[in-house]
Design a protein around this motif. Structure first.
Motif, PDB file in Angstrom:
ATOM      1  N   GLU A  18       0.824  -1.219   0.000  1.00  0.00           N
ATOM      2  CA  GLU A  18       0.000   0.000   0.000  1.00  0.00           C
ATOM      3  C   GLU A  18       0.855   1.265   0.000  1.00  0.00           C
ATOM      4  OE1 GLU A  18      -3.482   2.201  -0.163  1.00  0.00           O
ATOM      5  OE2 GLU A  18      -3.174   0.037  -0.407  1.00  0.00           O
ATOM      6  N   ARG A  19       1.924   1.260   0.788  1.00  0.00           N
ATOM      7  CA  ARG A  19       2.774   2.448   0.897  1.00  0.00           C
ATOM      8  C   ARG A  19       3.347   2.835  -0.461  1.00  0.00           C
ATOM      9  NH1 ARG A  19       8.076   2.971   1.076  1.00  0.00           N
ATOM     10  NH2 ARG A  19       8.348   0.713   1.166  1.00  0.00           N
ATOM     11  N   LEU A  20       3.764   1.833  -1.226  1.00  0.00           N
ATOM     12  CA  LEU A  20       4.354   2.075  -2.543  1.00  0.00           C
ATOM     13  C   LEU A  20       3.296   2.547  -3.545  1.00  0.00           C
ATOM     14  CD1 LEU A  20       7.098   1.981  -3.849  1.00  0.00           C
ATOM     15  CD2 LEU A  20       6.695  -0.420  -4.466  1.00  0.00           C
ATOM     16  N   LEU A  21       2.100   1.982  -3.450  1.00  0.00           N
ATOM     17  CA  LEU A  21       1.006   2.392  -4.340  1.00  0.00           C
ATOM     18  C   LEU A  21       0.599   3.838  -4.088  1.00  0.00           C
ATOM     19  CD1 LEU A  21      -1.342  -0.746  -4.327  1.00  0.00           C
ATOM     20  CD2 LEU A  21       0.034   0.107  -6.235  1.00  0.00           C
ATOM     21  N   VAL A  22       0.565   4.220  -2.807  1.00  0.00           N
ATOM     22  CA  VAL A  22       0.208   5.595  -2.449  1.00  0.00           C
ATOM     23  C   VAL A  22       1.232   6.568  -3.032  1.00  0.00           C
ATOM     24  CG1 VAL A  22       0.009   7.235  -0.530  1.00  0.00           C
ATOM     25  CG2 VAL A  22      -1.073   4.982  -0.364  1.00  0.00           C
ATOM     26  N   ALA A  23       2.508   6.218  -2.902  1.00  0.00           N
ATOM     27  CA  ALA A  23       3.580   7.074  -3.440  1.00  0.00           C
ATOM     28  C   ALA A  23       3.470   7.172  -4.964  1.00  0.00           C
ATOM     29  CB  ALA A  23       4.939   6.513  -3.041  1.00  0.00           C
ATOM     30  N   TYR A  24       3.218   6.030  -5.600  1.00  0.00           N
ATOM     31  CA  TYR A  24       3.089   5.987  -7.068  1.00  0.00           C
ATOM     32  C   TYR A  24       1.913   6.852  -7.536  1.00  0.00           C
ATOM     33  CZ  TYR A  24       1.391   4.049 -11.501  1.00  0.00           C
ATOM     34  OH  TYR A  24       0.905   3.911 -12.773  1.00  0.00           O
ATOM     35  N   ASP A  25       0.768   6.695  -6.879  1.00  0.00           N
ATOM     36  CA  ASP A  25      -0.425   7.468  -7.254  1.00  0.00           C
ATOM     37  C   ASP A  25      -0.201   8.966  -7.054  1.00  0.00           C
ATOM     38  OD1 ASP A  25      -1.847   5.188  -7.950  1.00  0.00           O
ATOM     39  OD2 ASP A  25      -2.741   4.956  -5.963  1.00  0.00           O
ATOM     40  N   LYS A  26       0.496   9.302  -5.981  1.00  0.00           N
ATOM     41  CA  LYS A  26       0.779  10.711  -5.686  1.00  0.00           C
ATOM     42  C   LYS A  26       1.656  11.335  -6.770  1.00  0.00           C
ATOM     43  CE  LYS A  26       2.487  13.732  -1.996  1.00  0.00           C
ATOM     44  NZ  LYS A  26       3.094  13.784  -0.638  1.00  0.00           N
ATOM     45  N   ILE A  27       2.679  10.586  -7.194  1.00  0.00           N
ATOM     46  CA  ILE A  27       3.574  11.091  -8.253  1.00  0.00           C
ATOM     47  C   ILE A  27       2.791  11.271  -9.553  1.00  0.00           C
ATOM     48  CG2 ILE A  27       5.625  10.612  -9.645  1.00  0.00           C
ATOM     49  CD1 ILE A  27       6.662   8.916  -7.253  1.00  0.00           C
ATOM     50  N   ARG A  28       1.956  10.281  -9.873  1.00  0.00           N
ATOM     51  CA  ARG A  28       1.165  10.352 -11.112  1.00  0.00           C
ATOM     52  C   ARG A  28       0.277  11.596 -11.143  1.00  0.00           C
ATOM     53  NH1 ARG A  28      -1.001   7.343 -14.794  1.00  0.00           N
ATOM     54  NH2 ARG A  28      -3.135   7.451 -13.952  1.00  0.00           N
ATOM     55  N   LYS A  29      -0.347  11.887 -10.039  1.00  0.00           N
ATOM     56  CA  LYS A  29      -1.254  13.039  -9.964  1.00  0.00           C
ATOM     57  C   LYS A  29      -0.516  14.373 -10.082  1.00  0.00           C
ATOM     58  CE  LYS A  29      -4.834  10.806  -7.164  1.00  0.00           C
ATOM     59  NZ  LYS A  29      -5.488  10.731  -5.828  1.00  0.00           N
ATOM     60  N   ALA A  30       0.768  14.344  -9.793  1.00  0.00           N
ATOM     61  CA  ALA A  30       1.556  15.585  -9.820  1.00  0.00           C
ATOM     62  C   ALA A  30       1.876  16.039 -11.244  1.00  0.00           C
ATOM     63  CB  ALA A  30       2.854  15.399  -9.037  1.00  0.00           C
ATOM     64  N   TYR A  31       1.691  15.141 -12.230  1.00  0.00           N
ATOM     65  CA  TYR A  31       2.054  15.480 -13.611  1.00  0.00           C
ATOM     66  C   TYR A  31       0.883  15.267 -14.566  1.00  0.00           C
ATOM     67  CZ  TYR A  31       6.730  15.532 -11.663  1.00  0.00           C
ATOM     68  OH  TYR A  31       7.820  15.829 -10.884  1.00  0.00           O
ATOM     69  N   ARG A  32       0.754  16.180 -15.491  1.00  0.00           N
ATOM     70  CA  ARG A  32      -0.371  16.135 -16.438  1.00  0.00           C
ATOM     71  C   ARG A  32      -0.381  14.861 -17.276  1.00  0.00           C
ATOM     72  NH1 ARG A  32      -1.295  21.390 -19.955  1.00  0.00           N
ATOM     73  NH2 ARG A  32      -2.972  20.029 -20.659  1.00  0.00           N
ATOM     74  N   ASN A  33       0.813  14.366 -17.630  1.00  0.00           N
ATOM     75  CA  ASN A  33       0.850  13.154 -18.455  1.00  0.00           C
ATOM     76  C   ASN A  33       0.697  11.871 -17.636  1.00  0.00           C
ATOM     77  OD1 ASN A  33       3.312  12.902 -17.184  1.00  0.00           O
ATOM     78  ND2 ASN A  33       4.549  12.997 -19.049  1.00  0.00           N
ATOM     79  N   GLY A  34       0.585  12.018 -16.304  1.00  0.00           N
ATOM     80  CA  GLY A  34       0.330  10.860 -15.445  1.00  0.00           C
ATOM     81  C   GLY A  34       1.478   9.867 -15.348  1.00  0.00           C
ATOM     82  N   MET A  35       2.685  10.303 -15.698  1.00  0.00           N
ATOM     83  CA  MET A  35       3.842   9.402 -15.661  1.00  0.00           C
ATOM     84  C   MET A  35       4.488   9.438 -14.280  1.00  0.00           C
ATOM     85  SD  MET A  35       3.869   7.952 -18.585  1.00  0.00           S
ATOM     86  CE  MET A  35       5.460   7.140 -18.542  1.00  0.00           C
ATOM     87  N   GLY A  36       4.375   8.312 -13.552  1.00  0.00           N
ATOM     88  CA  GLY A  36       4.987   8.210 -12.233  1.00  0.00           C
ATOM     89  C   GLY A  36       6.228   7.345 -12.252  1.00  0.00           C
TER      90      GLY A  36
END
Length: 249
Positions: free
Chosen positions: A179-197
């Protein structure tokens, strides 16, 4: 109890997850853009149809003016004939001159009406040409709109099936990742318009922000002993070789 994934397996899972998420992002873009394009065409076509109606109303107005002017000419000709008849029975020069003046005024009115008719005729011709051009534009836009509608319906049908299939893949891919890794991944994705985490290191640079990645860091990324993020953009970095190891979803 499920066996914990190795760092390499986690990175593989995250990269596979990114590939699937990117597909969904692309589907959303397609489904988002086509309706907007169709709406723009509908608005443009509505504007052209309004212009057509305005041209038709203007032409009708000019044609109405021409009819009125023709009727005015007929009235003037009737009055001239009447005044000329009256001149035959006048008793003095004053009456004759008065009638002559009335006849001249009616003739001037006829000349003015004929000029206005000519001007109105030119305006009608010009408006009819504009109307024809606008109608052709509207016909083309209507065909383009109908084509876009068919395209949109087809794409929606295709993407909905693909999206359902991909969504199933997402559930499978996310399940073993902590879960911890998924949360970090989702957070990074949301930070960029192209959704690349998660991005690969390509040509010695980060695939997200294109910052240079030092050779030593590239070596550590390729060894996959720990999860490494780009110092420039914070995205999770993976080596190019990982692509061949990831199952296509």
């Amino acid at each position: 109890m499920a066996q914990e994934l190795t760092i390499s397996q986690k990175l593989q899972a995250l990269y596979a997850l990114q590939c699937v998420d990117s597909k969904i992002d692309q589907i959303k873009v397609i489904k988002g853009e086509l309706p907007i394009q169709l709406k723009d065409l509908e608005d443009e076509l509505e504007g052209l149809n309004t212009r057509i109606q305005n041209h038709e109303a203007t032409i009708k107005g000019f044609e109405g003016d021409v009819i009125k002017l023709r009727n005015t000419v007929k009235d003037c000709e009737t009055l001239i004939a009447k005044y000329e008849k009256q001149q035959e029975n006048v008793k003095n020069n004053r009456e004759f001159e008065a009638l002559t003046k009335e006849i001249e005024m009616q003739k001037l009115e006829i000349q003015l009406c004929e000029k206005r008719q000519k001007d109105a005729g030119l305006k009608i011709t010009d408006r009819k040409q504009q109307l024809e051009v606008t109608r052709k534009k509207a016909e083309l836009k209507a065909k383009e709109r109908d084509s876009k509608k068919v395209e949109l319906e087809k794409i929606i049908k295709e993407t909905e099936a693909e999206e359902r299939e991909i969504s199933t893949s997402l559930i499978v891919l996310r399940a073993p990742v902590e879960e911890r890794l998924l949360v970090a991944y989702d957070k990074i994705r949301k930070a960029y318009r192209n959704g690349m985490g998660v991005v690969k290191v390509e040509r010695n640079s980060c695939g997200g922000c294109f910052s240079k990645v030092p050779a030593q860091l590239q070596l550590e990324i390729a060894q996959r002993k720990k999860i490494i993020v780009c110092e420039g953009c914070g995205r999770i970095l993976v080596d190019e070789g990982i692509e061949a190891e990831v199952i296509e979803y």
